[in-house]
Write a protein that holds these residues in place. Structure first.
Motif, PDB file in Angstrom:
ATOM      1  N   UNK A   1      -5.859  12.908  -1.673  1.00  0.00           N
ATOM      2  CA  UNK A   1      -5.858  12.370  -0.321  1.00  0.00           C
ATOM      3  C   UNK A   1      -6.312  10.923  -0.251  1.00  0.00           C
ATOM      4  N   UNK A   2      -7.045  10.451  -1.240  1.00  0.00           N
ATOM      5  CA  UNK A   2      -7.511   9.063  -1.190  1.00  0.00           C
ATOM      6  C   UNK A   2      -6.577   8.100  -1.922  1.00  0.00           C
TER       7      UNK A   2
ATOM      8  N   UNK B   1      -3.783   6.913  -1.193  1.00  0.00           N
ATOM      9  CA  UNK B   1      -3.221   5.884  -0.306  1.00  0.00           C
ATOM     10  C   UNK B   1      -4.100   4.655  -0.202  1.00  0.00           C
ATOM     11  N   UNK B   2      -5.397   4.869  -0.361  1.00  0.00           N
ATOM     12  CA  UNK B   2      -6.337   3.779  -0.110  1.00  0.00           C
ATOM     13  C   UNK B   2      -6.876   3.144  -1.385  1.00  0.00           C
ATOM     14  N   UNK B   3      -6.271   3.456  -2.500  1.00  0.00           N
ATOM     15  CA  UNK B   3      -6.795   2.922  -3.763  1.00  0.00           C
ATOM     16  C   UNK B   3      -6.683   1.420  -3.818  1.00  0.00           C
ATOM     17  N   UNK B   4      -7.645   0.825  -4.500  1.00  0.00           N
ATOM     18  CA  UNK B   4      -7.592  -0.614  -4.746  1.00  0.00           C
ATOM     19  C   UNK B   4      -6.483  -0.905  -5.753  1.00  0.00           C
ATOM     20  N   UNK B   5      -5.446  -1.586  -5.291  1.00  0.00           N
ATOM     21  CA  UNK B   5      -4.300  -1.835  -6.170  1.00  0.00           C
ATOM     22  C   UNK B   5      -4.606  -2.837  -7.284  1.00  0.00           C
TER      23      UNK B   5
ATOM     24  N   UNK C   1     -11.541   6.700  -5.415  1.00  0.00           N
ATOM     25  CA  UNK C   1     -12.318   5.457  -5.406  1.00  0.00           C
ATOM     26  C   UNK C   1     -13.568   5.489  -6.288  1.00  0.00           C
ATOM     27  N   UNK C   2     -14.049   6.664  -6.660  1.00  0.00           N
ATOM     28  CA  UNK C   2     -15.319   6.708  -7.392  1.00  0.00           C
ATOM     29  C   UNK C   2     -15.560   8.080  -7.986  1.00  0.00           C
TER      30      UNK C   2
ATOM     31  N   UNK D   1       0.855  -1.185   0.000  1.00  0.00           N
ATOM     32  CA  UNK D   1       0.000   0.000   0.000  1.00  0.00           C
ATOM     33  C   UNK D   1       0.882   1.222   0.000  1.00  0.00           C
ATOM     34  N   UNK D   2       0.409   2.264  -0.641  1.00  0.00           N
ATOM     35  CA  UNK D   2       1.143   3.515  -0.675  1.00  0.00           C
ATOM     36  C   UNK D   2       1.431   4.034   0.729  1.00  0.00           C
ATOM     37  N   UNK D   3       0.527   3.718   1.666  1.00  0.00           N
ATOM     38  CA  UNK D   3       0.665   4.239   3.024  1.00  0.00           C
ATOM     39  C   UNK D   3       1.614   3.429   3.891  1.00  0.00           C
TER      40      UNK D   3
ATOM     41  N   UNK E   1     -14.040   0.420  -8.113  1.00  0.00           N
ATOM     42  CA  UNK E   1     -13.380   1.182  -7.064  1.00  0.00           C
ATOM     43  C   UNK E   1     -12.243   2.051  -7.558  1.00  0.00           C
TER      44      UNK E   1
END
Lengths: 358, 358
Positions: free
Chosen positions: A228-229, A231-235, A72-73, A33-35, A209
């Motif tokens: 800002x999102x 980091x949480x992207x679906x890889x 995400x969307x 994850x990026x984070x 996603x």
């Protein structure tokens, strides 16, 4: 792997082309994850995101005047855009065929007394009276927002004309290009669009996603607000997108569009003379055709259960476009194609459909 | 498949247990998207979401007093919560060790003059002076928000005590349980927590891009406000979560915690007498131990590049907790474990670490 006939590609493409599945597999093995970290697994994630961004910039011919952000969307980006551009007292110009998510969002802002909305009337073919557009601008107009294409009949909205009119007035123009991306070329460097949004899971072939926002740099908004999102992207979605974009590049978008137009042509030819079916097809280059038909949801469910043919039916989040076409609340059946569909699939499906109807 | 030693599980678990990978594979073949159809492929997506929600309710012993929603990230839910509970003039009570995303969000609301914030001071062990908490409430206090666990040393915050104090005052209490979920049992039905957030990609073993929010029904907020992103959820993440939750159920969370505590114990034993390392470990049941050490980023990068050992280093989004511990801006190296890690991995890694330091 493919056992069904999947004609719901305007919702999401079910099958992914090229080596997308291998890439998804590799991503599961190599990317965290990026984070995380920083360490090798997080850097692999970073590389995947940057590589995908570069390919998106290439496909949309972004000459560096736009920043490209993943999220995400579409609704994530729409919320951000509206909070940036629609302050208390703002006026927005949009169309009557935006999807329900956007429509309801605007409606709730309007009902709270925060914004004013002008809906542009349009013809079934997507034509907008440009004089009435010009007359819609007010002193407090802060945003024009339209889709590129109707989600029901594929009618193409005159984005170029609208963008010229917005540019003359220095009003930001945002376009949802989800249904045209990967179908027809979109050349940002030749356009006057300020913000282009696209869901990546249709004809760009990501898993769900994942959406992308091109934001004109001169608008001057901070990167962070949009990134800002990331980091949480679906890889796996990014891996799939990356494979899809390579596939589009290799095939060539004009060749893909020729193939899609051929599918639309055969589909329309096979059904045009059938009683009890009215074809809703706004543009032969857009692989979206809906049928006005009795009991659409029931017919769609028979296609699915008895023949493994997947479509959208009913309102499918497009109540505005259905109203425009005079088929609310019955809705329609939507057939939408992608580059992996074949003429044979169209022939089989239309044959079955005719038997079901007649 | 596993060639590295992965100790960055508090960022995201890299390896997924049980039959998670088969489930991801099946999901790619069978599920399209909640927003598609309705047809078999969208119903498969719906089933996957509902099955995952049911398993989450089971693990957290949700007796139906809470709604469980999935979303793409903790920050997605935090934004929604703050927009619901923090109106102009509101006061929030939180801790100094919230992660940077939450801290910066609150900071920007405060700097815009919209809200007031009280930060509760706390000891390294996570202890909060309950008298000072009680004294922090104001007439305009509308939310108390804390993490369950420090992201740097795993110190556990006295959530039960805080929840009692909030309940007496009828102030909503929100907890980020990301780092405790799947590590120690959380029993919602026995708790007075109003809102529990958890990132599913740590010890619940989803891929990234998936978080869950338990929202007490009696708060009376519309489902839609929270469920609006469920259409766009990463389905492979849900498949992976579903496999992870089955694994936790089969193993038993107490057995998992025993194993994790053993890993922490061996790790601490092996490093406790080493000069130039200060161990930051707040609770032996939480599989997070950071090291105060010279050049943490440099050491972490050697562990990664030369030995394939993945950790977090530097600030890793936890500047508040690092400040509390007096190691800002140098930061630390964080080792965080999951149920798939082994005692042998700990022995190898600590041996290498000792050689690197000495």
């Amino acid at each position: 792997m493919k056992e069904m006939i999947y004609f719901d590609n305007a919702s999401i493409t079910m099958f992914k082309p090229g080596d997308s599945y291998n890439r998804i597999d590799r991503c599961l093995k190599e990317c965290s994850s990026l984070g995380a970290g920083p360490n090798t697994t997080s850097m692999n994630a970073k590389r995947l995101i940057e590589e995908s961004r570069e390919k998106m910039n290439h496909l949309f011919n972004n000459n560096e005047d736009w920043d490209a952000f993943f999220g995400p969307s579409i609704s994530f980006f729409v919320n951000r855009l509206f909070s940036l551009f629609l302050k208390k007292g703002s006026h927005i110009i949009t169309t009557q065929i935006e999807n329900d998510i956007v429509k309801e969002k605007l409606q709730s802002l309007s009902e709270a007394g925060l914004i004013e909305i002008s809906y542009l009337p349009m013809s079934h073919e997507g034509n907008i009276d440009l004089q009435s557009l010009k007359a819609s601008f007010r002193e407090n107009t802060t945003l024009v927002y339209t889709s590129f294409v109707s989600g029901v009949n594929g009618a193409v909205i005159p984005v170029r004309d609208i963008s010229n009119i917005c540019k003359e007035r220095s009003i930001p123009f945002a376009v949802d290009a989800s249904l045209i991306s990967g179908v027809l070329p979109v050349d940002l460097s030749e356009s006057k669009i300020d913000i282009l949004l696209t869901d990546c899971s249709r004809n760009l072939f990501s898993l769900n996603g994942l959406s992308c926002c091109f934001l004109k740099k001169e608008l001057g908004f901070s990167d962070k607000f949009f990134s800002s999102e990331e980091e949480n992207l679906s890889l796996p979605s990014l891996a799939s997108l990356s494979g899809g974009l390579d596939y589009i590049k290799t095939k060539g978008i004009y060749n893909i569009n020729n193939h899609l137009s051929k599918l639309v042509e055969v589909f329309v030819q096979n059904l045009i003379d059938i009683e009890n079916i009215e074809l809703l097809s706004g543009d032969k280059n857009i692989p979206i055709v809906s049928l006005k038909i009795d009991n659409p949801v029931n017919i769609a469910s028979k296609l699915d259960e008895n023949y493994g043919i997947m479509v959208s039916s009913g309102m499918f989040g497009e109540s505005g476009a259905h109203r425009m076409l005079g088929i609310y609340p019955e809705g329609s059946i939507r057939f939408s194609f992608c580059a992996l569909n074949t003429v044979n699939e169209i022939i089989s499906a239309t044959k079955i459909l005719k038997e079901l109807i007649q």
